[in-house]
Structures are given as C-alpha cells and as structure tokens.
Scaffold this active site. Structure first.
Site, PDB file in Angstrom:
ATOM      1  CB  VAL A 235      67.696  58.960  59.525  1.00 36.93           C
ATOM      2  CG1 VAL A 235      69.460  59.578  59.418  1.00 36.93           C
ATOM      3  CG2 VAL A 235      67.108  59.106  58.771  1.00 36.93           C
TER       4      VAL A 235
ATOM      5  CD  GLU B   7      61.655  54.544  63.245  1.00 39.73           C
ATOM      6  OE1 GLU B   7      61.168  53.637  62.732  1.00 39.73           O
ATOM      7  OE2 GLU B   7      61.416  54.715  64.330  1.00 39.73           O
TER       8      GLU B   7
ATOM      9  CE  LYS C  49      65.303  59.339  54.819  1.00 43.16           C
ATOM     10  NZ  LYS C  49      64.363  60.782  53.951  1.00 43.16           N
TER      11      LYS C  49
ATOM     12  CG  ASP D 223      56.999  66.132  52.179  1.00 41.00           C
ATOM     13  OD1 ASP D 223      55.984  67.271  52.534  1.00 41.00           O
ATOM     14  OD2 ASP D 223      57.178  64.925  52.778  1.00 41.00           O
TER      15      ASP D 223
HETATM   16  N1  LIG Z   1      71.420  63.934  56.927  1.00 39.18           N
HETATM   17  C1  LIG Z   1      70.650  63.668  58.380  1.00 39.18           C
HETATM   18  N2  LIG Z   1      71.513  64.804  59.701  1.00 39.18           N
HETATM   19  C2  LIG Z   1      71.302  64.285  60.757  1.00 39.18           C
HETATM   20  N3  LIG Z   1      70.292  64.125  61.085  1.00 39.18           N
HETATM   21  C3  LIG Z   1      69.317  63.373  60.449  1.00 39.18           C
HETATM   22  C4  LIG Z   1      69.924  63.474  58.865  1.00 39.18           C
HETATM   23  N4  LIG Z   1      68.647  63.292  58.012  1.00 39.18           N
HETATM   24  C5  LIG Z   1      67.397  62.852  58.853  1.00 39.18           C
HETATM   25  N5  LIG Z   1      67.425  63.047  60.078  1.00 39.18           N
HETATM   26  C6  LIG Z   1      67.512  63.363  60.874  1.00 39.18           C
HETATM   27  O1  LIG Z   1      66.199  61.923  60.885  1.00 39.18           O
HETATM   28  C7  LIG Z   1      64.796  62.385  60.724  1.00 39.18           C
HETATM   29  C8  LIG Z   1      64.398  61.641  60.006  1.00 39.18           C
HETATM   30  O2  LIG Z   1      64.459  61.811  58.778  1.00 39.18           O
HETATM   31  P1  LIG Z   1      63.201  61.679  57.806  1.00 39.18           P
HETATM   32  O3  LIG Z   1      63.711  62.629  56.650  1.00 39.18           O
HETATM   33  O4  LIG Z   1      63.821  59.929  57.445  1.00 39.18           O
HETATM   34  O5  LIG Z   1      61.922  61.406  58.093  1.00 39.18           O
HETATM   35  P2  LIG Z   1      60.768  62.990  58.532  1.00 39.18           P
HETATM   36  O6  LIG Z   1      61.376  63.949  57.631  1.00 39.18           O
HETATM   37  O7  LIG Z   1      60.913  63.428  60.148  1.00 39.18           O
HETATM   38  O8  LIG Z   1      59.460  62.600  58.131  1.00 39.18           O
HETATM   39  P3  LIG Z   1      59.207  62.552  56.682  1.00 39.18           P
HETATM   40  O9  LIG Z   1      58.467  61.323  56.404  1.00 39.18           O
HETATM   41  O10 LIG Z   1      57.900  62.599  56.661  1.00 39.18           O
HETATM   42  O11 LIG Z   1      59.781  62.863  55.742  1.00 39.18           O
HETATM   43  C9  LIG Z   1      65.348  63.867  60.627  1.00 39.18           C
HETATM   44  O12 LIG Z   1      64.117  64.442  61.514  1.00 39.18           O
HETATM   45  C10 LIG Z   1      66.848  64.130  61.536  1.00 39.18           C
HETATM   46  O13 LIG Z   1      66.353  64.366  62.541  1.00 39.18           O
HETATM   47 MG   LIG Z   2      61.833  63.735  55.823  1.00 40.41          MG
END
Ligand SMILES: Nc1ncnc2c1ncn2[C@@H]1O[C@H](COP(=O)(O)OP(=O)(O)OP(=O)(O)O)[C@@H](O)[C@H]1O
Ligand SMILES: [Mg+2]
Length: 423
Positions: free
Chosen positions: A106, A100, A130, A225
């Site tokens: 996600v 999340e 997502k 980022d």
């Molecule tokens: N393509 C993917 N395959 C597997 N896991 C994923 C994938 N994309 C995201 N995730 C998982 O979901 C988590 C959340 O991703 P998301 O990019 O939404 O948030 P974040 O990077 O933790 O925070 P921010 O919102 O600040 O970017 C990730 O840290 C990862 O563990």
């Molecule tokens: Mg992220």
C-alpha cells in the site's frame, strides 16, 4: 502483517462465487477468465449489496461496457489507468510505502480531480493505493470482492473506496487515506506511544459500529477478516474497517450459515468456523471479542514469543475475564493504571460473551454497540484505586518498570495522575 492466513478447502468457495467473479474478469481489459460462465452482465440486487452476477441467459456475450458502467456510474468509482496511479505514487516509491499485507503493498499518493500529479497541492487529495502482487485467481477474486462490496457500502466506519485500476494483469485499489494508519501499529509497535484508554474505547465503538452496519444491512454481510491491521484510523482516531476481500453475503432465507472455504487469520477466526467452514455473523462477533481483548491487554491474539501457555491470547485471558479483581492484572501495563475500572470490567464482560464457545450465545453487534456507548466517558481511573496497586502482579510490575515513561508505584497509589492526563 505477519499473520498466518487460513486457506483451505477451496472447492466450495470456488463453486459458490466463481460466476460473479468471472463476470468482472471480462471487464478488465486483456484478461481472460479461467472458466467462462453464462451471462456476463450486471445483475442488480436492490436495495442491498448488488453483485456483478452471471445468472441468466447462457448464450449471452460478455458485456464489458455494462460492467464499467456499473463500477463507474452506479458505484461512482473512478477508473484509473495504471500510469495515473504510477504518477500518483511517484513511481511506487519505496518511501511512500504505508504498509504491506498478504495481497500487496500500500502506497501513499496524491490525485487531482482529473489525472494524478503525485504532488501535494491545494487541489489534490491524499489517497492510499493498494497494488495487488498476488498472482492467480485468488488475488484477483479478493480484488473483485473488495470492489464489489466497498464500492457499494457507505458508512462512516468503513474506509471509502475511491477507485480502481484494472489493466492487463495489474489490479489496484484507491482508498481514502487514513492518516493514523492501522490499529495494529498503534497497539503493538513499541515506537508508538501507548493508546490512551479513551482512545481504545472510541476505536472499539467505531469498529463495532462498522460491523453492526454490515450485519444489519438489508442483505447482511459477513466481514470475515476482523483484526487490528484491518481497522484503520483517521486523523481523529475514528476507526474504519478496510479490506473486504474476504467478505461474504450472509445466509438467506432459512439458511443458518454460509458454507465457505475457510479463510481469515489464525488467532481471530472463530473456532467453529475453522472446524466446519460454516460461516455466520457470529464468527465476526468472535473476532470482535479477540480485538477487544487486544485493546484491553495490549497483547497480540497470537504471540509465540510469550511463555508457554500464553501464546493464544483468548485461551490465556479467558479465566481472568469474569473475575473482576483478577481482571485488573491483565490490563495493558502500558496504560499504567490510567483506565476506568468499571469500563474495563464492562468491556471484559463484552469480550467474554463475544468469545463464547457456543456461537448462539454471542451478542449481536448492535447490542455490543449499545453496551460500549456508555463506556466512552467513564473516568474512575484505576491508578486511584487501592486494589489496582495491591492487585498488580509481579509480571506487571516488572513490565511497568520496563516502560520508558515510568511513574513510581507511590505516585500511582496516591492517584497523583489526574483525570486531565487522560487523552
Ligand atoms: N487507506 C489506508 N490509509 C492509510 N494506510 C493504509 C490504508 N490501507 C492500508 N494501509 C496501511 O497498509 C497496511 C497494509 O494493509 P493491508 O490491508 O494490505 O495488509 P494487512 O491488513 O496488514 O494484512 P492482510 O493482508 O492480512 O490484510 C495497513 O496495515 C496500514 O498500515
Ligand atoms: Mg488488511
């Protein structure tokens, strides 16, 4: 997750980007743009990243089919319906949650050539879906930026965007599934075994290649980022950048920077960018330096649970980076000396330069890639070095004692751990 995001000074950002974004808002069935812009068609800027642009004829009407064409035919993105993705993730089941972030949850899911069964089968592929939960224009804007950039950029060190869904108020993105999740989880979750030195260097190189590709594109892209949660790992620990919601085109012509709303994550954003809103590729280089430091030390860029004076990783670590012996005191104790001394010194020197207060003296990412390449195979393990044991601080010794798999200092001093132990 849990990072403090920077959001401020929205005016400049909105003015410089709104037109592109409104164009695609129109493409999404049932959603009305907040402000109408002139022409709503797809404007191609070949051969670099192209944009859904609104430049041109003031009186043109929105051209939804053209935009759908752009996303599906030109970008080869697959358009999913909301219900297809609901089925793919088995109704967004909580136990399929992968993570999340600030913009949504996600989920893991399975899709087929046609449709999405939500079941693993010989013909299905695993994906990450997502779901943006953020209401309002900001979430939508980042969704659009992501589709636009990631849909067009292809590189082994960028996560592949497979498709999207844009129905009524719902915005979803479908990515290739990255089996080992984020670098953040591997580095900082106590339940995960520590990443070996070799893995850390491999990940640093992969992520550096991803950034170098973006900066070196004919029309350069600033990622904005760069952080451990946005570096995802496939089953072989290949690093890929995800999350292009904050990406921006680099400056054009004789412009030195792009003026933007200050966005990013505290602890990673370059200080001059936070102060002025002036964005350059050098801001990404700074963030890379922060991540490299996290890989070296196993500490988070910002950690308020640490004692005073150690909250901000860069400020705390900077004095150690140029002192080759003291440096060994800050290398992640979870490595238990299983790292290359020369490699650590070289990596620390890269980090030091990336983190320079003077942006102009920061290296280009292509140079960083070149410097990291030879660090992949160094095997002069610190645990075989007298200086390592002698140089260990009280704190490190204490931290080492707390590790679940503990080797005695004598074992370490005698170098009983062979090179073969290194993954
Ligand atoms: N393509 C993917 N395959 C597997 N896991 C994923 C994938 N994309 C995201 N995730 C998982 O979901 C988590 C959340 O991703 P998301 O990019 O939404 O948030 P974040 O990077 O933790 O925070 P921010 O919102 O600040 O970017 C990730 O840290 C990862 O563990
Ligand atoms: Mg992220």
């Amino acid at each position: 997750m849990g990072d403090e995001k920077l959001h401020s000074c929205s005016l400049i950002y909105f003015c410089s980007n709104s037109c592109k974004e409104e164009t695609v808002v129109d493409a999404c069935k049932g959603t009305k743009p907040a402000v109408r812009s002139s022409q709503h068609n797809v404007h191609m800027r070949s051969p670099s990243v192209q944009h859904m642009s609104s430049e041109g004829n003031e009186n043109s009407t929105p051209s939804t089919p053209k935009i759908e064409d752009f996303l599906q035919k030109k970008l080869k993105l697959r358009a999913f319906t909301y219900s297809e993705l609901k089925a793919a993730t088995r109704n967004f089941r909580p136990d399929s949650t992968l993570g999340e972030g600030g913009f949504g949850t996600v989920y893991k899911g399975w899709i087929d050539e046609i449709g999405s069964s939500g079941l693993k089968s010989a013909s299905s592929i695993t994906v990450a879906v997502k779901v943006l939960n953020q209401e309002g224009s900001q979430g939508h804007r980042e969704w659009l930026t992501e589709v636009n950039y990631l849909g067009q950029l292809r590189h082994p060190n960028l996560v592949k965007l497979i498709g999207y869904s844009c129905e009524n108020e719902d915005r979803l993105l479908v990515y290739e599934f990255m089996a080992r999740g984020s670098l953040e989880n591997h580095l900082f979750r106590k339940s995960k075994p520590p990443l070996s030195w070799a893995m850390r260097m491999k990940i640093a190189l992969g992520a550096a290649k991803g950034l170098a590709f973006l900066h070196g594109a004919e029309k350069s892209v600033i990622y904005r980022d760069f952080k451990t949660s946005n570096i995802l790992l496939d089953s072989d620990y290949n690093a890929k950048l995800s999350d292009f919601g904050l990406a921006k085109d680099g400056p054009e012509g004789d412009q030195t920077h792009v003026s933007t709303r200050v966005m990013g994550t505290y602890g990673y954003a370059a200080p001059e960018y936070v102060m002025t809103g002036h964005l350059t590729w050098r801001s990404d280089v700074y963030s890379f330096g922060v991540v490299l430091l996290e890989l070296l030390t196993g500490r988070k860029s910002m950690d308020k649970t640490r004692p005073n004076g150690e909250h901000n990783l860069v400020e705390w670590a900077r004095p150690y980076l140029r002192d080759q012996r003291r440096l060994l005191q800050i290398i992640d104790p979870r490595l238990e000396g299983m790292y290359s001394v020369k490699g650590a010194q070289k990596a620390a020197s890269i980090a030091f330069h990336c983190l320079s207060h003077t942006p102009k003296t920061r290296p280009m990412m292509s140079d960083v890639v070149q410097t990291l390449e030879p660090l992949q195979h160094m095997r002069d393990m610190a645990n075989a070095s007298y200086f390592f044991v002698a140089g260990m601080t009280e704190t490190q010794n204490q931290e080492s004692k707390n590790l679940s798999v503990m080797r005695s200092p004598m074992q370490v001093a005698l170098g009983k751990l062979s090179v073969a132990d290194v993954a």
